[in-house]
Design a protein around this motif. Sequence first.
Motif, PDB file in Angstrom:
ATOM      1  N   SER A  23      39.858  85.154  44.521  1.00 56.40           N
ATOM      2  CA  SER A  23      39.268  85.904  43.709  1.00 56.40           C
ATOM      3  C   SER A  23      40.551  86.820  42.809  1.00 56.40           C
ATOM      4  CB  SER A  23      38.252  86.706  44.112  1.00 56.40           C
ATOM      5  OG  SER A  23      38.537  87.788  44.964  1.00 56.40           O
ATOM      6  N   CYS A  24      41.343  87.387  43.695  1.00 52.15           N
ATOM      7  CA  CYS A  24      42.440  87.940  43.139  1.00 52.15           C
ATOM      8  C   CYS A  24      43.483  87.050  42.356  1.00 52.15           C
ATOM      9  CB  CYS A  24      43.375  88.477  44.252  1.00 52.15           C
ATOM     10  SG  CYS A  24      45.076  89.282  43.533  1.00 52.15           S
ATOM     11  N   TYR A  25      43.769  85.836  42.663  1.00 55.93           N
ATOM     12  CA  TYR A  25      44.521  84.999  42.095  1.00 55.93           C
ATOM     13  C   TYR A  25      43.859  84.460  40.574  1.00 55.93           C
ATOM     14  CZ  TYR A  25      47.256  80.561  41.282  1.00 55.93           C
ATOM     15  OH  TYR A  25      48.045  79.755  40.651  1.00 55.93           O
ATOM     16  N   LYS A  27      41.093  85.810  39.167  1.00 51.35           N
ATOM     17  CA  LYS A  27      41.048  86.731  38.008  1.00 51.35           C
ATOM     18  C   LYS A  27      42.525  87.067  36.997  1.00 51.35           C
ATOM     19  CE  LYS A  27      38.952  91.578  37.767  1.00 51.35           C
ATOM     20  NZ  LYS A  27      38.496  92.651  38.423  1.00 51.35           N
ATOM     21  N   ILE A  28      43.509  86.917  37.953  1.00 52.37           N
ATOM     22  CA  ILE A  28      44.956  86.920  36.932  1.00 52.37           C
ATOM     23  C   ILE A  28      44.904  85.661  36.098  1.00 52.37           C
ATOM     24  CG2 ILE A  28      47.309  86.796  37.225  1.00 52.37           C
ATOM     25  CD1 ILE A  28      47.091  88.261  39.862  1.00 52.37           C
ATOM     26  N   PHE A  37      36.307  86.968  33.256  1.00 53.36           N
ATOM     27  CA  PHE A  37      36.128  86.625  34.770  1.00 53.36           C
ATOM     28  C   PHE A  37      34.701  86.599  35.125  1.00 53.36           C
ATOM     29  CE2 PHE A  37      36.467  87.803  39.349  1.00 53.36           C
ATOM     30  CZ  PHE A  37      36.995  86.569  39.836  1.00 53.36           C
ATOM     31  N   VAL A  61      49.134  92.836  36.471  1.00 50.44           N
ATOM     32  CA  VAL A  61      48.144  92.778  37.532  1.00 50.44           C
ATOM     33  C   VAL A  61      47.335  94.114  37.617  1.00 50.44           C
ATOM     34  CG1 VAL A  61      47.824  92.419  40.019  1.00 50.44           C
ATOM     35  CG2 VAL A  61      49.459  91.206  38.909  1.00 50.44           C
ATOM     36  N   SER A  64      44.737  93.892  34.903  1.00 51.07           N
ATOM     37  CA  SER A  64      43.952  92.819  34.902  1.00 51.07           C
ATOM     38  C   SER A  64      42.967  92.879  36.261  1.00 51.07           C
ATOM     39  CB  SER A  64      44.512  91.541  34.922  1.00 51.07           C
ATOM     40  OG  SER A  64      45.161  91.335  35.814  1.00 51.07           O
ATOM     41  N   ASN A  65      43.375  93.386  37.223  1.00 46.14           N
ATOM     42  CA  ASN A  65      42.727  93.314  38.423  1.00 46.14           C
ATOM     43  C   ASN A  65      42.490  94.673  39.272  1.00 46.14           C
ATOM     44  OD1 ASN A  65      43.669  90.547  38.030  1.00 46.14           O
ATOM     45  ND2 ASN A  65      43.428  90.361  40.239  1.00 46.14           N
ATOM     46  N   ASP A  69      44.566  95.174  44.132  1.00 40.70           N
ATOM     47  CA  ASP A  69      45.081  94.062  43.883  1.00 40.70           C
ATOM     48  C   ASP A  69      46.701  94.099  43.668  1.00 40.70           C
ATOM     49  OD1 ASP A  69      42.924  92.520  44.648  1.00 40.70           O
ATOM     50  OD2 ASP A  69      42.496  91.741  42.636  1.00 40.70           O
TER      51      ASP A  69
END
Length: 203
Positions: A23-25, A27-28, A37, A61, A64-65, A69
Amino acid sequence: MTNVKVDYSVTLKTMRQASAYYSCYNKIIRALQGIPFTPADADRESYIRYANNDKISLQFVLESNGFDDALWMLRCIDNVERDARLYAVWCARQVQHLMTDNRSIAALDAAERYANGQATDDEIDAARTAAIDAAWDAERGAARNAASTAVRAAAWDAASTAAWDAAWAAAWDVAGGAARDAARDSQKDMLILMINGQAPWQV
């Protein structure tokens, strides 16, 4: 110890190599694509395919996250150990007033010296052991409260090698919701300064 200038950026490749959670990756990826997202993206159990070899700034990051993150991404960055450790110590210092055991404060001092090349591996190991003992003593002597949590999270982890995890944990449970939010805001502000080379230990 010479302060090495750190390039606070990552690539999709370095994220995958560090086993970034999906989910982290993803979302980026969506932020790079400029599209929302979705819950379906969050539930994916694989990386979204996206061809991009460009550097991605940690500031991107963060935007965005979010903060957690961005902290996790520190492990994807080369030469970050000194900055990350001193950042963790800084976060822990914000709750130092809750630490009633000198072993906890000594662990922070040792972590700071170690980051600056002024303490040995044996010294940091001894400080870490003492901080762990202090945390357990605090837990045995009272209910799980703000002081014992601060000791465990700040002194123990900041003296360990996982400094970026300590940065997240250091002030998390020290008080109620409003104070916790303020602590996280302070941590986020200092992270931004660090990304821009303007943290106190970088200038």
